[in-house]
Design an enzyme around this catalytic site. Structure first.
Site, PDB file in Angstrom:
ATOM      1  N   VAL A   4       7.448   2.495   4.138  1.00 44.75           N
ATOM      2  CA  VAL A   4       8.378   1.746   3.291  1.00 44.75           C
ATOM      3  C   VAL A   4       7.908   1.777   1.839  1.00 44.75           C
ATOM      4  CG1 VAL A   4       9.478  -0.488   2.862  1.00 44.75           C
ATOM      5  CG2 VAL A   4       9.136   0.280   5.211  1.00 44.75           C
ATOM      6  N   CYS A   5       6.614   1.617   1.627  1.00 43.42           N
ATOM      7  CA  CYS A   5       6.070   1.664   0.263  1.00 43.42           C
ATOM      8  C   CYS A   5       6.256   3.042  -0.350  1.00 43.42           C
ATOM      9  CB  CYS A   5       4.590   1.292   0.271  1.00 43.42           C
ATOM     10  SG  CYS A   5       4.261  -0.391   0.849  1.00 43.42           S
ATOM     11  N   GLU A   6       6.066   4.079   0.450  1.00 44.31           N
ATOM     12  CA  GLU A   6       6.273   5.440  -0.034  1.00 44.31           C
ATOM     13  C   GLU A   6       7.729   5.647  -0.415  1.00 44.31           C
ATOM     14  OE1 GLU A   6       6.043  10.112   1.325  1.00 44.31           O
ATOM     15  OE2 GLU A   6       5.030   8.622   2.577  1.00 44.31           O
ATOM     16  N   SER A  47       0.843  -1.193   0.000  1.00 40.88           N
ATOM     17  CA  SER A  47       0.000   0.000   0.000  1.00 40.88           C
ATOM     18  C   SER A  47       0.875   1.238   0.000  1.00 40.88           C
ATOM     19  CB  SER A  47      -0.920   0.030   1.222  1.00 40.88           C
ATOM     20  OG  SER A  47      -1.622   1.263   1.251  1.00 40.88           O
TER      21      SER A  47
END
Length: 173
Positions: A64-66, A59
């Protein structure tokens, strides 16, 4: 029927089940149906003739995804037009669009697996218990042969950005 793989990944240290095959370098990349927005679909053939760096995140609304998406967005600007960088999550298209506008993401395509989970099932990254796609990286050459793959063992870890970018750069002629 989709293959289930257990004991290969965790989320916060807790074991999860991944649905789909474990793809390897040299495999032909499977096709998928995914969404660009609420109604527009895309597939692997939409990127024919390009090297593809596919960054999979659970997501975009997590740190971390960002960070992963920002890192590959910066890299996409330097890789040139032979390489197409795709970020895939199961976030709704509205959330992806909002994230990209706030974060200044404009050098890669964000695609969502929310509707069919086709990418997750085909690439062996769909988390059965959460219905999210597990963090992973796939690099495909112009003919859709997998040239690099990283399945993370723990969802909250960062991928090996340098190794992925080196693998993509090595394919540029």
């Amino acid at each position: 029927m989709n293959e289930e793989r257990t004991g290969v990944a965790t989320v916060g240290g807790n074991p999860i089940t991944l649905i789909g095959p474990e793809l390897k370098v040299g495999d032909k990349a499977p096709d998928f149906t995914i969404n660009k927005d609420l109604t527009t679909e895309a597939s692997l053939s939409d990127y024919d003739g390009k090297i593809k760096l596919i960054s999979v995140v659970p997501s975009l609304d997590t740190s971390v995804c960002e960070a992963q998406t920002r890192r590959f967005n910066e890299a996409a600007a330097k890789l040139g037009d032979q390489v197409k960088v795709l970020t895939i999550s199961v976030d709704l298209p509205f959330a992806q669009s909002r994230f990209c506008s706030v974060a200044g993401i404009e050098n890669l395509d964000t695609l969502t697996d929310y509707k069919y989970r086709s990418f997750g099932k085909s690439y062996g990254v769909l988390i059965k218990e959460l219905q999210l796609d597990m963090r992973s990286i796939f690099i495909l050459d112009e003919k859709n042969t997998i040239r690099y793959v990283e399945y993370l063992k723990e969802m909250t870890n960062h991928p090996d950005y340098d190794a992925a970018l080196e693998a993509a750069q090595a394919l540029i002629k």
